[in-house]
Structures are given as C-alpha cells and as structure tokens.
Design a protein around this motif. Structure first.
Motif, PDB file in Angstrom:
ATOM      1  N   ARG A   1       0.832  -1.196   0.000  1.00  0.00           N
ATOM      2  CA  ARG A   1       0.000   0.000   0.000  1.00  0.00           C
ATOM      3  C   ARG A   1       0.869   1.248   0.000  1.00  0.00           C
ATOM      4  O   ARG A   1       1.925   1.275   0.623  1.00  0.00           O
ATOM      5  N   PRO A   2       0.462   2.304  -0.702  1.00  0.00           N
ATOM      6  CA  PRO A   2       1.261   3.533  -0.730  1.00  0.00           C
ATOM      7  C   PRO A   2       1.265   4.230   0.619  1.00  0.00           C
ATOM      8  O   PRO A   2       0.268   4.196   1.350  1.00  0.00           O
ATOM      9  N   LEU A   3       2.382   4.855   0.947  1.00  0.00           N
ATOM     10  CA  LEU A   3       2.536   5.574   2.209  1.00  0.00           C
ATOM     11  C   LEU A   3       3.019   6.991   1.950  1.00  0.00           C
ATOM     12  O   LEU A   3       3.757   7.243   1.001  1.00  0.00           O
ATOM     13  N   ALA A   4       2.603   7.904   2.822  1.00  0.00           N
ATOM     14  CA  ALA A   4       3.035   9.293   2.718  1.00  0.00           C
ATOM     15  C   ALA A   4       4.474   9.435   3.227  1.00  0.00           C
ATOM     16  O   ALA A   4       4.977   8.597   3.976  1.00  0.00           O
TER      17      ALA A   4
ATOM     18  N   ALA B   1       9.013   8.600   7.048  1.00  0.00           N
ATOM     19  CA  ALA B   1      10.007   9.225   7.921  1.00  0.00           C
ATOM     20  C   ALA B   1       9.958   8.598   9.315  1.00  0.00           C
ATOM     21  O   ALA B   1      10.998   8.313   9.924  1.00  0.00           O
ATOM     22  N   ARG B   2       8.743   8.369   9.824  1.00  0.00           N
ATOM     23  CA  ARG B   2       8.604   7.758  11.151  1.00  0.00           C
ATOM     24  C   ARG B   2       9.143   6.323  11.143  1.00  0.00           C
ATOM     25  O   ARG B   2       9.797   5.891  12.087  1.00  0.00           O
ATOM     26  N   VAL B   3       8.848   5.573  10.085  1.00  0.00           N
ATOM     27  CA  VAL B   3       9.329   4.199   9.982  1.00  0.00           C
ATOM     28  C   VAL B   3      10.861   4.165  10.001  1.00  0.00           C
ATOM     29  O   VAL B   3      11.472   3.319  10.654  1.00  0.00           O
TER      30      VAL B   3
ATOM     31  N   TYR C   1       1.849  10.111  -2.284  1.00  0.00           N
ATOM     32  CA  TYR C   1       2.117   8.850  -1.604  1.00  0.00           C
ATOM     33  C   TYR C   1       3.124   8.046  -2.420  1.00  0.00           C
ATOM     34  O   TYR C   1       3.147   8.133  -3.658  1.00  0.00           O
ATOM     35  N   TYR C   2       3.910   7.269  -1.710  1.00  0.00           N
ATOM     36  CA  TYR C   2       4.973   6.502  -2.364  1.00  0.00           C
ATOM     37  C   TYR C   2       4.678   5.012  -2.275  1.00  0.00           C
ATOM     38  O   TYR C   2       4.143   4.525  -1.291  1.00  0.00           O
ATOM     39  N   ARG C   3       5.076   4.305  -3.333  1.00  0.00           N
ATOM     40  CA  ARG C   3       4.941   2.856  -3.346  1.00  0.00           C
ATOM     41  C   ARG C   3       6.103   2.266  -4.141  1.00  0.00           C
ATOM     42  O   ARG C   3       6.759   2.959  -4.910  1.00  0.00           O
TER      43      ARG C   3
END
Length: 228
Positions: A31-34, A39-41, A72-74
C-alpha cells in the motif's frame, strides 16, 4: 544485454542505507505511504526522508501516487519487492528488544503480505495445498489445472481474465521466514485481494501482518484443502 552487463552498484548503494532500507521494507506492504509515515518508519526527519525518497525515485525503486495535493509513495513493481525479500533471506534478523517487537515478529511469521501476495506460514501452506491438491502445476512457472480453475472460481476469481494481463501469471517467491515457496504473480495478488474481500484475512496492527479469521480457516480448508 546479459546479466553480466548489468551495473548493480547504483541499486546496491540505494539499498545500503538503513533509512532507505527501512522505507523499502515498509512499502512491502503493497500500500502507498506518505512521506511523513515513511520518515517515522525510518526514524529520520522529514527533510532527510525527502532526500531519501528523491534518491529512490531517481533510482526507479519507488513511484509517486498523487491524490489531490497529497503524494504517496509505493514500490515501483513486484521486481523491487522480490529484491528486498531476497535480501531479507540472506540478512541477519533484527534482534527483538521488547515484548511488542517479539509479538510483531510472530505475527509476520504467521501471515503477512509480500508486496501484494500472501507470505509467511499461511502463504507457504496455501502454496503447498495448491500443488499437492493438483490445483496448480509447474516448476517455477505455474498453470492452473481444470480442478484449480473450478476451485478458484468458487471464490470469485476469473483465471482466464487474469492470464490476459501483462504481469507474470503465476510464479513463486522463496519465503523470507519459512525458506519455502509461496505463490506470487497476478494469480497470487488476485487471490490475496479476494481473500481479504471475503474476510478470510484482515490487515493487522503490525505493518504487513495479516490475521487469519475463523471464516478464513474454514474457507481455506474447504476450498483449497489448506489446514492452518
């Protein structure tokens, strides 16, 4: 161009940074994430995350999905996911430093998404049942048998339609935790998506983790002969 003509150093350099590696691993969820989530990950600042993502974009390892003003990035594709999974198999495991981390590791071991298909104990067991039950056949590249076409139809999959796509129809990944194969390709992706729609699996609180429901255990056993 042969594999011996490929310059793997630039891609290896992108994967060598712990922050970027953490981002790519998080995106194995499919799934795409912002950028803020990534950054938090990775445990880095927003500015550092932006720099990492710019390099991953330039290197072709991720793509951007735009929704309104949001980005969003994937992962750019299944090939990138397979590379990250392959590196996981030959890399030392992260040491669990808390009870929560130990629980997360168990959840990922039991059932998780490998980009867009099922992995972990559940994924390996399902693949074995499909093969042993004569629902798919092959060696590395797989085809659905007449029996398999009928069983997959019971859960609403149109195998003939899946074959029309550009993506490889069905292959396998060597599972990161189990060291045994699980199903990938267009068939693996469609099957996991459908099982989630049917409520057989639910997204867990741990990123990439999937939880098998009571309905799912019954469905897997009844339709595919897969007992978990």
């Amino acid at each position: 161009m042969s594999v011996y003509d490929s310059d793997i150093a630039p891609v290896a350099a992108l994967l060598a940074d712990r922050g970027r590696a953490a981002m790519l691993t998080a995106l194995l969820d499919g799934r795409p994430l912002a950028a803020g989530e990534l950054a938090r990950v990775a445990g880095v600042s927003a500015q550092t995350a932006s720099a990492h993502l710019a390099r991953l974009l330039d290197g072709g390892l991720v793509t951007v999905v735009k929704q309104g003003r949001h980005r969003y990035y994937r992962l750019s594709g299944a090939d990138v996911a397979q590379v990250v999974e392959a590196l996981s198999r030959i890399s030392p495991p992260l040491e669990a430093r808390s009870l929560n981390q130990s629980r997360d590791a168990r959840r990922l071991h039991t059932a998780r998404s490998c980009y867009d298909h099922l992995a972990g104990v559940a994924g390996v067991a399902l693949f074995a049942s499909l093969m042993d039950g004569g629902l798919i056949e092959g060696d590395g590249v797989y085809e659905v048998t007449a029996k398999g076409d009928e069983r997959l139809g019971l859960v609403g999959l149109d195998v003939a339609e899946l074959r029309k796509g550009r993506r490889k129809f069905a292959g396998h990944c060597l599972d990161w935790t189990e060291r045994r194969p699980h199903l990938n390709g267009a068939l693996g992706a469609a099957l996991l998506a459908r099982m989630i729609e049917l409520g057989w699996f639910e997204r867990g609180r741990t990123r990439r983790a999937l939880e098998i429901t009571r309905q799912g255990r019954g469905g897997l056993a009844d339709v595919f002969g897969c007992v978990l």
